[in-house]
Design an enzyme around this catalytic site. Structure first.
Site, PDB file in Angstrom:
ATOM      1  N   ASN A   1      -0.675   1.745   7.584  1.00  0.00           N
ATOM      2  CA  ASN A   1      -0.062   2.710   6.838  1.00  0.00           C
ATOM      3  C   ASN A   1       0.008   2.027   5.319  1.00  0.00           C
ATOM      4  O   ASN A   1       0.393   1.248   4.946  1.00  0.00           O
ATOM      5  CB  ASN A   1       1.610   2.745   7.121  1.00  0.00           C
ATOM      6  N   TRP A   2      -1.182   2.841   4.425  1.00  0.00           N
ATOM      7  CA  TRP A   2      -1.419   2.408   3.197  1.00  0.00           C
ATOM      8  C   TRP A   2      -0.349   2.767   2.258  1.00  0.00           C
ATOM      9  O   TRP A   2      -0.249   2.301   0.887  1.00  0.00           O
ATOM     10  CB  TRP A   2      -2.535   2.952   2.701  1.00  0.00           C
ATOM     11  N   LYS A   3       0.641   3.438   2.459  1.00  0.00           N
ATOM     12  CA  LYS A   3       1.823   3.930   1.783  1.00  0.00           C
ATOM     13  C   LYS A   3       1.081   4.702   0.555  1.00  0.00           C
ATOM     14  O   LYS A   3       0.029   5.124   0.548  1.00  0.00           O
ATOM     15  CB  LYS A   3       2.788   2.879   1.455  1.00  0.00           C
TER      16      LYS A   3
ATOM     17  N   HIS B   1       9.105   8.009   8.933  1.00  0.00           N
ATOM     18  CA  HIS B   1       9.236   6.691   8.422  1.00  0.00           C
ATOM     19  C   HIS B   1      10.406   6.406   7.694  1.00  0.00           C
ATOM     20  O   HIS B   1      10.875   7.168   7.215  1.00  0.00           O
ATOM     21  CB  HIS B   1       7.917   6.502   7.520  1.00  0.00           C
TER      22      HIS B   1
ATOM     23  N   GLU C   1      10.497   0.435  14.121  1.00  0.00           N
ATOM     24  CA  GLU C   1      10.420  -0.222  13.036  1.00  0.00           C
ATOM     25  C   GLU C   1      11.757  -0.241  12.258  1.00  0.00           C
ATOM     26  O   GLU C   1      12.288   0.465  11.739  1.00  0.00           O
ATOM     27  CB  GLU C   1       9.586   0.668  11.692  1.00  0.00           C
TER      28      GLU C   1
ATOM     29  N   SER D   1       6.752  -5.872   8.781  1.00  0.00           N
ATOM     30  CA  SER D   1       6.348  -7.426   8.422  1.00  0.00           C
ATOM     31  C   SER D   1       5.133  -7.966   9.698  1.00  0.00           C
ATOM     32  O   SER D   1       5.236  -9.169   9.768  1.00  0.00           O
ATOM     33  CB  SER D   1       7.554  -8.185   8.342  1.00  0.00           C
TER      34      SER D   1
ATOM     35  N   GLY E   1       2.022  -2.178   7.646  1.00  0.00           N
ATOM     36  CA  GLY E   1       2.127  -1.690   6.090  1.00  0.00           C
ATOM     37  C   GLY E   1       1.323  -2.565   5.132  1.00  0.00           C
ATOM     38  O   GLY E   1       0.075  -2.436   5.089  1.00  0.00           O
ATOM     39  N   GLY E   2       2.037  -3.417   4.338  1.00  0.00           N
ATOM     40  CA  GLY E   2       1.463  -4.260   3.571  1.00  0.00           C
ATOM     41  C   GLY E   2       0.050  -4.865   4.061  1.00  0.00           C
ATOM     42  O   GLY E   2      -0.865  -5.037   3.124  1.00  0.00           O
TER      43      GLY E   2
HETATM   44  C1  PEP Z   1       5.447   0.192   7.411  1.00  0.00           C
HETATM   45  O1  PEP Z   1       5.650   0.544   6.168  1.00  0.00           O
HETATM   46  O2  PEP Z   1       5.357   1.022   8.276  1.00  0.00           O
HETATM   47  C2  PEP Z   1       5.591  -1.495   7.453  1.00  0.00           C
HETATM   48  C3  PEP Z   1       5.420  -1.858   8.633  1.00  0.00           C
HETATM   49  O3  PEP Z   1       5.416  -2.049   6.370  1.00  0.00           O
HETATM   50  P1  PEP Z   1       5.194  -3.908   6.489  1.00  0.00           P
HETATM   51  O4  PEP Z   1       4.179  -4.015   7.350  1.00  0.00           O
HETATM   52  O5  PEP Z   1       4.693  -3.964   5.152  1.00  0.00           O
HETATM   53  O6  PEP Z   1       6.507  -4.171   6.682  1.00  0.00           O
END
Ligand code: PEP
Length: 246
Positions: A9-11, A96, A164, A208, A229-230
């Site tokens: 998920n590049w957001k 989300h 999540e 994370s 995500g990140g």
């Molecule tokens: C997300 O935004 O779906 C996510 C899991 O973010 P991160 O991996 O950065 O916690």
């Protein structure tokens, strides 16, 4: 068992040059070293067309980060599920936490989006998860099972659920393996009891996930993949996570 899914998920990150480069890098890697899991990337709407070109023929799937609950109409700024299909998407993230909690989307809204996605052949990735306060209050399982019951359409052949925890997203904090296992078991039980068509749906963990914890999380019972995500914004990190499925 279905192949596991590693979804990025590049957001709201990336301009056309960055997105094309990241997607092209992943396409080159998968051509050189096929994976044992499926790979999905969900760029911002503005990058979907370019990224679709960059991953064409690679086997990497493309997804949107959201869609509207209506098929079309006077919804300024929104994107319909059919528009995502038109650009080559197979999946779409709905519910989300950055939309549930940041933009006030409730279960009813998420349900409409998931149903709209399924109606045009997209697989919705329905996100659920408790806040820190709900976990501290001991109500994580109740919150998550309520969200699944109310956000997943009744006849759901095509479905992915992503657990999540809100407090784990972008924080570097990850639940214990036992806590992840307990929530995934609860989601599976709800699907079996209330959504028999989707009883075998993949259940992803997100929050994370990084190269150094991916293998441990993927080894947990009922974890069918990761929503990242990140760490999906760096080809090397996302690739290291994907190869943790092996
Ligand atoms: C997300 O935004 O779906 C996510 C899991 O973010 P991160 O991996 O950065 O916690």
């Amino acid at each position: 068992m279905a192949r596991r899914l590693i979804a990025g998920n590049w957001k709201m990150n990336g301009l056309r040059a960055d997105g094309t480069q990241l997607a092209g890098d992943l396409a080159d890697r998968i051509a050189a070293e096929p994976l044992t899991c499926d790979l999905l990337i969900c760029p911002p709407f503005t990058l979907l067309a370019d990224v679709a070109d960059a991953i064409d023929g690679s086997g990497i799937a493309l997804g949107g980060q959201d869609c509207h609950g209506a098929a079309k109409g006077a919804f300024t700024g929104s994107v319909a599920a059919a528009m995502l299909v038109d650009l080559g998407c197979s999946h779409v993230i709905v519910g989300h936490s950055e939309r549930r909690h940041g933009l006030g989307e409730d279960d009813e809204t998420v349900l409409a989006k998931a149903a709209a996605a399924q109606a045009v052949g997209l697989t919705p990735i329905v996100c659920v998860g408790e806040t820190a306060g709900e976990r501290d209050a001991g109500s994580a399982l109740d919150v998550v099972s309520r969200q699944v019951r109310h956000s997943v359409p009744a006849n759901s052949g095509r479905l992915v659920v992503a657990y999540e925890p809100v407090w784990a997203i972008g924080t570097g904090r990850v639940p214990t393996s036992d806590d992840i296992a307990a929530v995934h078991a609860e989601i599976r039980a709800v699907l079996r009891a209330d959504r028999p068509d989707a009883a075998a749906a993949l259940i992803l963990y997100g929050g994370s996930a990084k190269p150094d914890n991916a293998a441990e999380i993927l080894a947990i019972d009922e974890v069918g993949g990761l929503l990242v995500g990140g760490a999906s914004l760096t080809a090397a990190d996302f690739w290291a996570i994907a190869t943790s499925c092996d």
